[in-house]
Enzyme design. Structure first.
Site, mmCIF file in Angstrom:
data_model
loop_
_atom_site.group_PDB
_atom_site.id
_atom_site.type_symbol
_atom_site.label_atom_id
_atom_site.label_comp_id
_atom_site.label_asym_id
_atom_site.label_seq_id
_atom_site.Cartn_x
_atom_site.Cartn_y
_atom_site.Cartn_z
ATOM 1 N N GLY A 195 -24.236 12.190 -14.827
ATOM 2 C CA GLY A 195 -24.175 13.047 -13.631
ATOM 3 C C GLY A 195 -23.630 12.259 -12.450
ATOM 4 N N ASP B 35 -17.548 12.308 -17.023
ATOM 5 C CA ASP B 35 -18.671 11.597 -16.410
ATOM 6 C C ASP B 35 -18.585 10.107 -16.768
ATOM 7 O OD1 ASP B 35 -21.005 11.021 -15.123
ATOM 8 O OD2 ASP B 35 -22.319 12.078 -16.537
ATOM 9 N N ILE B 36 -18.674 9.258 -15.762
ATOM 10 C CA ILE B 36 -18.653 7.807 -15.997
ATOM 11 C C ILE B 36 -20.096 7.314 -15.920
ATOM 12 C CG2 ILE B 36 -17.655 5.585 -15.288
ATOM 13 C CD1 ILE B 36 -15.601 7.830 -16.041
ATOM 14 N N GLU C 244 0.839 -1.206 0.000
ATOM 15 C CA GLU C 244 0.000 0.000 0.000
ATOM 16 C C GLU C 244 0.874 1.256 0.000
ATOM 17 O OE1 GLU C 244 -3.727 0.421 0.326
ATOM 18 O OE2 GLU C 244 -2.890 2.279 -0.425
ATOM 19 N N SER D 254 -7.441 2.252 -3.522
ATOM 20 C CA SER D 254 -6.112 2.669 -3.066
ATOM 21 C C SER D 254 -5.294 3.258 -4.203
ATOM 22 C CB SER D 254 -5.337 1.468 -2.542
ATOM 23 O OG SER D 254 -5.636 1.240 -1.217
ATOM 24 N N ASP E 56 1.063 4.011 -3.030
ATOM 25 C CA ASP E 56 0.634 5.393 -2.802
ATOM 26 C C ASP E 56 1.753 6.386 -3.104
ATOM 27 O OD1 ASP E 56 -1.660 4.155 -1.919
ATOM 28 O OD2 ASP E 56 -1.330 4.575 0.207
ATOM 29 N N ASP F 192 -23.180 9.876 -9.297
ATOM 30 C CA ASP F 192 -23.737 8.597 -8.854
ATOM 31 C C ASP F 192 -22.871 8.036 -7.731
ATOM 32 O OD1 ASP F 192 -21.568 6.809 -10.084
ATOM 33 O OD2 ASP F 192 -22.269 7.905 -11.841
#
Ligand SMILES: *[C@@H]1O[C@H](CO)[C@@H](O)[C@H](O)[C@H]1NC(C)=O
Ligand SMILES: *[C@@H]1O[C@H](CO)[C@@H](O)[C@H](O)[C@H]1NC(C)=O
Ligand SMILES: *[C@@H]1O[C@H](CO)[C@@H](O)[C@H](O)[C@H]1NC(C)=O
Ligand SMILES: *[C@@H]1O[C@H](CO)[C@@H](O)[C@H](O)[C@H]1NC(C)=O
Ligand SMILES: *[C@@H]1O[C@H](CO)[C@@H](O)[C@H](O)[C@H]1NC(C)=O
Ligand SMILES: *[C@@H]1O[C@H](CO)[C@@H](O)[C@H](O)[C@H]1NC(C)=O
Ligand SMILES: *[C@@H]1O[C@H](CO)[C@@H](O)[C@H](O)[C@H]1NC(C)=O
Ligand SMILES: *[C@@H]1O[C@H](CO)[C@@H](O)[C@H](O)[C@H]1NC(C)=O
Length: 606
Positions: A583, A564-565, A301, A522, A305, A585
């Site tokens: 929009g 937008d996905i 992790e 992550s 990062d 979600d």
């Protein structure tokens, strides 16, 4: 009992007498209780009396509403005070307890033999830390501590089901932990691929391109494997150079002893951003957090990062915070680790600093319901204070879809998605700190064209009301649901998340010298944060304030510069989850960044 203590301890006579009088005849009253340990935990043995507990006492912050008002004003691009962030001193004053509170709490501690030198205060005096043996804590809190064990993982912690305080103290104490909190704050990373150390096969011919979300041509390989270059191509920041010297800093937090290995980092730079090779970052250890440079101690992790965060933003200086959360452990206990809560330590530290990185990414969290509401509220207040100081605080949304905030592949489905209040009500499980309305939360996407990653955490808080900045966005989404959809499983009045999203699958990370693909939100949090850091870079170089708390900007105008996905969903709890829609979600928020468009917007603002 009182008299015995007075006789035993050599306390300043006056203080003790005053304390005794103040608390004389005062009833102990239950301050907080839970019905039983959460799923998976069972009571093991009574906690050894001499085991040392580090108790954190949160004192009420009566001026917090004023701080919150500042937060909304300085974060709202249409407000005259936009960007007028508070100083450390101003923030401190607005977080401070009433002086009388501090006095009463000190008297109570003195009564139990704790002298001034046994008490540590946070810089705003809003947290009091003491180290006491279990036996004394049990006496102070009229409770019994036990060792609880986790059935699946074998983890052990020392907790209690309920604690009490003298009635007179109830208004002077928000909470005391560790008592009833069982949160585990797992890292939000999926381990689906990385253990195999195999790279996904990229079948696209080298040099071929496909159309990315911003309409530009991107390497076809980016549909398969994500690198620093892919993210810069996909999110339209190919030619943007950050400054090393304009004061901008990117912060990455680490918990659970996750170490970021410098050899891995340098190998990553060589492969994915050669100009960063040889550069370094600042490592800050809080509360004994480790950054152990032994190869075996590298954390997947922490590596992910820092490699993507620092790799995307170089030469922006980077800071890695490693926060420990374990009190010293007693070897005669058959326990492995005593996980404590980590966020208050981190918040206490950063809020006490004069300079804080303007953008900070965190990829850790847990189920909201495993965190007591009182504690969640205090931590969320701390995040609000950071926002008021001009910090963009960014969290991943979790990897369990609408379900368990963390993907436990080993956890049977029937053990997930129930309330832990004893009623076992079926429910979606929101994630904390993602559910805090004062942070920005990043969900996950996959592929090109981008669709929702099916693990992308999303949903509605049961603790925090929906903040007004997201009313329009969320109400519009709720209106798309067929009447009765998931009735009772989610709280339509709660803070809804995520706010935004980013790619989250097959991030080519270096781990112990190997190219290792990693999945999870992550991946998304440091990525989105890196683009925010670049926006802060542009604003600082233009002599403007940093962006600070992002959501009022994102929900008013920023969303127009996001991709937008509209495909995919986040299944969980034996449901199909929510759908990504046109929009906002609760799967991908408003979508993924278009850096150049965002930059134009933020440079046009005050
Ligand atoms: C960014 O830096 C590179 C290398 O120094 C340079 O070639 C490029 O023109 C710079 N881009 C911009 C937009 O200044
Ligand atoms: C973190 O490191 C400390 C010091 O080495 C150790 O006592 C503790 O058990 C470690 N915690 C975890 C979660 O590995
Ligand atoms: C890089 O930074 C880390 C953490 O601050 C430090 O431990 C290390 O010694 C530094 N390495 C070099 C080569 O400067
Ligand atoms: C660092 O990690 C290695 C490998 O896990 C371990 O052997 C060593 O004791 C650790 N060092 C410290 C100072 O904790
Ligand atoms: C990207 O990969 C997905 C999944 O394999 C595929 O459906 C999609 O067509 C690919 N996109 C392009 C532009 O080739
Ligand atoms: C999520 O998508 C992956 C492929 O990306 C697939 O293997 C997995 O079965 C999906 N999980 C669910 C719950 O749909
Ligand atoms: C729903 O959320 C609100 C806050 O928006 C909270 O007050 C309420 O208790 C929640 N309901 C449940 C069942 O958790
Ligand atoms: C998601 O979309 C599918 C297909 O349009 C639809 O059948 C389903 O009801 C939607 N689910 C929700 C929760 O809106």
């Amino acid at each position: 009992m009182l008299t015995m203590r007075l006789a035993l301890l050599s306390l300043p006579f006056v203080a003790t007498l005053a304390s005794a009088i103040l608390f004389e005849g005062c009833q102990q009253k239950v301050k907080e209780s839970i019905h039983g340990p959460p799923n998976g935990w069972y009571k093991y043995v009574p906690a050894p009396k001499h085991h040392i507990l580090e108790l954190k006492i949160a004192l009420p912050q009566p001026k917090f509403p004023v701080l919150e008002q500042h937060l909304w004003e300085v974060s709202d691009p249409s407000h005259a005070r936009y960007g007028a962030h508070l100083s450390k001193q101003e923030t401190k004053e607005l977080m401070a307890p009433h002086p009388e509170t501090l006095a009463v709490v000190r008297k109570w501690l003195a009564l139990h033999g704790l002298a001034e030198e046994d008490i540590t205060l946070s810089s705003a005096n809003d947290w009091v830390t003491i180290r006491v043996p279990v036996g004394l804590a049990e006496e102070m809190l009229t409770t019994d501590y036990h060792v609880y064990k986790h059935a699946q993982t074998g983890e052990s912690i020392i907790r209690t089901m309920s604690y009490s305080l003298p009635e007179i103290l109830h208004d002077h104490v928000d909470l005391i932990q560790p008592t009833t909190m069982f949160a585990r704050f797992k890292a939000f990373k999926s381990t689906l691929h990385w253990t195999n150390h195999v790279q996904p096969i990229d079948s696209s011919p080298s040099g071929s391109t496909i159309t990315g979300p911003a309409g530009n041509q991107v390497d076809a390989s980016c549909n398969n494997t994500i690198t620093v270059s892919c993210l810069r191509q996909l999110y339209n920041a190919m030619d943007y150079n950050t400054s090393a010297t304009n004061g901008n800093i990117l912060g990455i937090t680490g918990y659970l002893n996750e170490s970021t290995n410098n050899m891995d980092l340098q190998q990553f730079y060589q492969l994915q951003n050669p100009s960063a090779y040889g550069s370094n970052y600042t490592s800050v250890s809080i509360n004994g957090g480790e950054n152990n440079q032994s190869y075996e101690a590298a954390g997947i992790e922490a590596n992910l990062d820092t490699q993507f965060g620092f790799g995307l933003t170089w030469p922006t200086p980077g800071t890695f915070y490693t926060t420990g959360g374990e009190p010293p452990f007693d070897p005669d206990l058959l326990t492995e680790s005593d996980t404590n809560e980590p966020y208050s330590y981190w918040l206490e530290y950063v809020l006490s600093q004069d300079t804080i990185p303007q953008s900070i990414s965190t990829s850790y969290g847990d189920d909201e319901q495993s965190v007591p509401r009182s504690y969640a509220t205090r931590v969320c207040n701390g995040m609000a204070a950071l926002g008021a100081r001009g910090v963009s605080v960014i969290f991943s949304s979790g990897d369990g879809g609408v379900g368990d905030g963390v993907a436990y592949p080993d956890k049977p489905l029937e053990h997930q998605c129930y309330s832990n209040d004893g009623l076992k009500t079926p429910m979606f499980l929101p994630t904390f700190p993602a559910s805090c309305p004062c942070v920005t939360v990043v969900g996950g996407t996959i592929n090109i064209p981008e669709t929702a990653a099916n693990f992308s955490g999303g949903g509605f808080s049961n603790y925090f009301r929906r903040p007004s900045y997201q009313d329009d966005a969320v109400l519009a989404y709720l209106a798309t649901l067929a009447p009765g959809t998931y009735k009772g499983l989610y709280n339509s009045t709660g803070r809804a998340y995520p706010d935004v999203s980013s790619q989250a699958v097959n991030f080519l990370t270096i781990y112990q010298g190997q190219e290792t693909p990693v999945d999870g939100t992550s991946c998304a949090a440091p990525t989105f944060t890196a683009f925010v850091s670049m926006l802060n870079d542009a604003r600082l170089s233009a002599g403007k304030s940093p962006l600070g708390f992002l959501n009022p900007f994102l929900y008013s105008t920023g969303y127009t510069a996001l991709n937008d996905i509209t495909e995919g969903r986040n299944p969980g709890c034996q449901t199909e989850g929510f759908n990504a829609t046109v929009g906002w979600d609760p799967v991908t928020g408003y979508g993924t960044p278009n850096f150049e468009k965002l930059k134009d917007l933020v440079l046009a603002m005050e």
